[in-house]
Design a protein around this motif. Structure first.
Motif, short mmCIF file in Angstrom:
data_model
loop_
_atom_site.label_atom_id
_atom_site.label_comp_id
_atom_site.label_asym_id
_atom_site.label_seq_id
_atom_site.Cartn_x
_atom_site.Cartn_y
_atom_site.Cartn_z
N HIS A 228 0.82 -1.22 0.00
CA HIS A 228 0.00 0.00 0.00
C HIS A 228 0.85 1.26 0.00
O HIS A 228 0.46 2.26 -0.61
CB HIS A 228 -0.92 0.02 1.22
N ILE A 229 1.98 1.24 0.67
CA ILE A 229 2.79 2.46 0.81
C ILE A 229 3.19 3.03 -0.55
O ILE A 229 3.16 4.24 -0.75
CB ILE A 229 4.02 2.22 1.72
N GLU A 230 3.51 2.16 -1.49
CA GLU A 230 3.90 2.63 -2.82
C GLU A 230 2.73 3.37 -3.49
O GLU A 230 2.91 4.41 -4.10
CB GLU A 230 4.35 1.47 -3.69
N VAL A 231 1.54 2.82 -3.35
CA VAL A 231 0.35 3.45 -3.94
C VAL A 231 0.09 4.80 -3.26
O VAL A 231 -0.13 5.81 -3.92
CB VAL A 231 -0.88 2.53 -3.81
N TYR A 232 0.14 4.81 -1.93
CA TYR A 232 -0.13 6.05 -1.20
C TYR A 232 0.89 7.13 -1.52
O TYR A 232 0.55 8.30 -1.66
CB TYR A 232 -0.17 5.79 0.31
N GLU A 233 2.17 6.74 -1.63
CA GLU A 233 3.19 7.72 -1.98
C GLU A 233 2.99 8.26 -3.39
O GLU A 233 3.19 9.45 -3.63
CB GLU A 233 4.59 7.10 -1.83
N ASP A 234 2.58 7.39 -4.30
CA ASP A 234 2.33 7.83 -5.67
C ASP A 234 1.16 8.82 -5.72
O ASP A 234 1.23 9.85 -6.39
CB ASP A 234 2.05 6.60 -6.54
N VAL A 235 0.10 8.52 -4.98
CA VAL A 235 -1.06 9.42 -4.94
C VAL A 235 -0.66 10.74 -4.28
O VAL A 235 -1.01 11.82 -4.77
CB VAL A 235 -2.24 8.75 -4.20
N HIS A 236 0.09 10.67 -3.20
CA HIS A 236 0.52 11.88 -2.51
C HIS A 236 1.35 12.75 -3.44
O HIS A 236 1.18 13.97 -3.50
CB HIS A 236 1.32 11.52 -1.25
N ARG B 67 0.42 16.47 -4.61
CA ARG B 67 1.38 17.54 -4.33
C ARG B 67 1.71 18.31 -5.62
O ARG B 67 1.76 19.54 -5.63
CB ARG B 67 2.65 16.96 -3.71
N GLU B 68 1.91 17.59 -6.72
CA GLU B 68 2.20 18.24 -8.00
C GLU B 68 1.03 19.10 -8.45
O GLU B 68 1.23 20.20 -8.99
CB GLU B 68 2.54 17.19 -9.06
N ALA B 69 -0.19 18.62 -8.21
CA ALA B 69 -1.37 19.40 -8.59
C ALA B 69 -1.45 20.68 -7.76
O ALA B 69 -1.77 21.75 -8.28
CB ALA B 69 -2.64 18.57 -8.41
N LEU B 70 -1.13 20.59 -6.47
CA LEU B 70 -1.13 21.78 -5.62
C LEU B 70 -0.01 22.75 -6.01
O LEU B 70 -0.21 23.96 -6.05
CB LEU B 70 -0.97 21.39 -4.15
N ASP B 71 1.16 22.21 -6.31
CA ASP B 71 2.27 23.06 -6.74
C ASP B 71 1.94 23.80 -8.03
O ASP B 71 2.33 24.94 -8.22
CB ASP B 71 3.55 22.24 -6.91
N ALA B 72 1.20 23.12 -8.91
CA ALA B 72 0.84 23.74 -10.19
C ALA B 72 -0.08 24.94 -9.96
O ALA B 72 -0.08 25.88 -10.77
CB ALA B 72 0.16 22.72 -11.09
N LEU B 73 -0.82 24.96 -8.87
CA LEU B 73 -1.69 26.10 -8.58
C LEU B 73 -0.88 27.34 -8.24
O LEU B 73 -1.33 28.46 -8.44
CB LEU B 73 -2.62 25.78 -7.41
N ASP B 74 0.34 27.15 -7.73
CA ASP B 74 1.21 28.27 -7.38
C ASP B 74 2.03 28.78 -8.56
O ASP B 74 2.66 29.83 -8.47
CB ASP B 74 2.18 27.87 -6.27
N THR B 75 2.03 28.05 -9.65
CA THR B 75 2.81 28.44 -10.83
C THR B 75 1.97 29.34 -11.71
O THR B 75 0.88 28.95 -12.14
CB THR B 75 3.23 27.18 -11.62
N PRO B 76 2.44 30.55 -11.97
CA PRO B 76 1.65 31.45 -12.82
C PRO B 76 1.57 30.90 -14.25
O PRO B 76 2.51 30.27 -14.73
CB PRO B 76 2.40 32.77 -12.78
N PRO B 77 0.45 31.13 -14.92
CA PRO B 77 0.33 30.66 -16.30
C PRO B 77 1.25 31.45 -17.22
O PRO B 77 1.64 32.57 -16.93
CB PRO B 77 -1.14 30.91 -16.64
N GLY B 78 1.59 30.86 -18.32
CA GLY B 78 2.41 31.54 -19.32
C GLY B 78 3.87 31.14 -19.20
O GLY B 78 4.24 30.27 -18.43
N PRO B 79 4.70 31.83 -19.97
CA PRO B 79 6.12 31.49 -19.97
C PRO B 79 6.76 31.87 -18.63
O PRO B 79 6.26 32.75 -17.93
CB PRO B 79 6.71 32.33 -21.11
N PRO B 80 7.85 31.22 -18.28
CA PRO B 80 8.49 31.54 -17.00
C PRO B 80 9.01 32.97 -17.00
O PRO B 80 9.41 33.51 -18.04
CB PRO B 80 9.63 30.53 -16.90
#
Length: 97
Positions: A59-67, A71-84
């Motif tokens: 289970h730990i592998e699945v839970y870590e993958d989901v986490h 986390r990547e989805a949350l981080d993407a919310l902090d990234t402004p749209p458009g070019p860097p």
């Protein structure tokens, strides 16, 4: 049990079916996942269903993958749209000597 009858060990047959019940065997939790409305998040959360087919130590592998996916989805919310944004550095019109 009496001293002459040994205690059973290992998986025992189920009462009605005669099937062997192994408490360490993978078993679905029977949880339902309610869609969030975000296809990316829903896809990540669907991965939780994979744990239903794994022993507890898997289970730990699945839970870590989901986490990681959440986390990547949350981080993407902090990234402004458009070019860097350009890296900060000395401005050509603001040179000091």
């Amino acid at each position: 049990m009496s001293d002459s009858t040994p205690e059973p060990s290992g998986p025992q047959p189920g009462p009605a079916t005669g099937a062997v019940h192994d408490p360490a065997a993978p078993a679905p939790l029977g949880l339902t996942r309610t869609p969030t409305g975000d296809d990316g998040i829903d896809l990540v959360l669907e991965r939780l269903g994979d744990a239903d087919h794994l022993a507890a130590d898997g289970h730990i592998e699945v839970y870590e993958d989901v986490h990681r996916g959440l986390r990547e989805a949350l981080d993407a919310l902090d990234t402004p749209p458009g070019p860097p944004a350009p890296a900060p550095g000395p401005h050509p019109y603001n040179s000091r000597s």
